[in-house]
Design a protein around this motif. Structure first.
Motif, short mmCIF file in Angstrom:
data_model
loop_
_atom_site.label_atom_id
_atom_site.label_comp_id
_atom_site.label_asym_id
_atom_site.label_seq_id
_atom_site.Cartn_x
_atom_site.Cartn_y
_atom_site.Cartn_z
N GLU A 44 -0.33 -12.38 10.61
CA GLU A 44 -1.28 -11.28 10.46
C GLU A 44 -0.62 -9.90 10.46
O GLU A 44 -0.96 -9.06 9.65
CB GLU A 44 -2.36 -11.36 11.55
CG GLU A 44 -3.22 -12.62 11.46
CD GLU A 44 -3.93 -12.78 10.13
OE1 GLU A 44 -4.35 -11.77 9.53
OE2 GLU A 44 -4.05 -13.93 9.67
N GLN A 45 0.30 -9.67 11.39
CA GLN A 45 0.96 -8.36 11.45
C GLN A 45 1.80 -8.12 10.20
O GLN A 45 1.81 -7.02 9.65
CB GLN A 45 1.85 -8.25 12.69
CG GLN A 45 1.06 -8.11 13.98
CD GLN A 45 1.99 -8.00 15.18
OE1 GLN A 45 2.87 -8.84 15.36
NE2 GLN A 45 1.79 -6.97 15.99
N THR A 46 2.46 -9.15 9.73
CA THR A 46 3.29 -9.05 8.53
C THR A 46 2.41 -8.80 7.31
O THR A 46 2.75 -8.00 6.44
CB THR A 46 4.13 -10.32 8.34
OG1 THR A 46 4.79 -10.62 9.57
CG2 THR A 46 5.15 -10.16 7.24
N ASP A 72 10.43 -9.91 9.79
CA ASP A 72 9.49 -11.00 10.04
C ASP A 72 9.63 -12.11 9.01
O ASP A 72 9.63 -13.30 9.36
CB ASP A 72 8.05 -10.48 10.05
CG ASP A 72 7.72 -9.69 11.30
OD1 ASP A 72 8.55 -9.64 12.23
OD2 ASP A 72 6.61 -9.12 11.34
#
Length: 113
Positions: A66-68, A99
């Motif tokens: 999700e962050q990536t 990531d």
């Protein structure tokens, strides 16, 4: 581990061949897309930056990163937005690269690719 197979498992419904093929495609395409993205950033080809970030985004999303995915979306948006967004893109790219490279290494290890 910064990836999750939850989305793929839900789609696969127990089909391990499908899961492995999705991972193989990720390992085959995303490293080259990442290299191309870095080259596009270096050459300030923001149209290409937009397209490559857009291509990477669903791949990392499928792996629950999700962050990536959020960083890829930011780079995609900056690449599409007129103006000199190069410094902002250059600031965000290292997190995306770190990531993605980490997940590539983890997937190769976890799935013996």
């Amino acid at each position: 581990m910064i990836y999750s197979l939850d989305k793929i498992n839900e789609m696969a419904e127990g089909d391990t061949d499908f899961i492995e093929s999705v991972i193989a495609v990720f390992l085959d395409e995303v490293p080259q897309d990442l290299k191309n993205l870095e080259a596009a950033i270096d050459s300030k080809d923001y149209e290409k930056v937009y397209k490559l970030a857009h291509k990477i985004k669903p791949n990392v999303d499928l792996l629950g990163m999700e962050q990536t995915r959020a960083v890829a979306l930011e780079i995609e948006t900056l690449g599409k937005t007129p103006g000199d967004n190069g410094p902002a893109i250059e600031q965000k790219f290292p997190a995306l690269k770190k990531d993605v490279l980490q997940v590539i290494a983890e997937l190769k290890n976890d799935f013996n690719f």
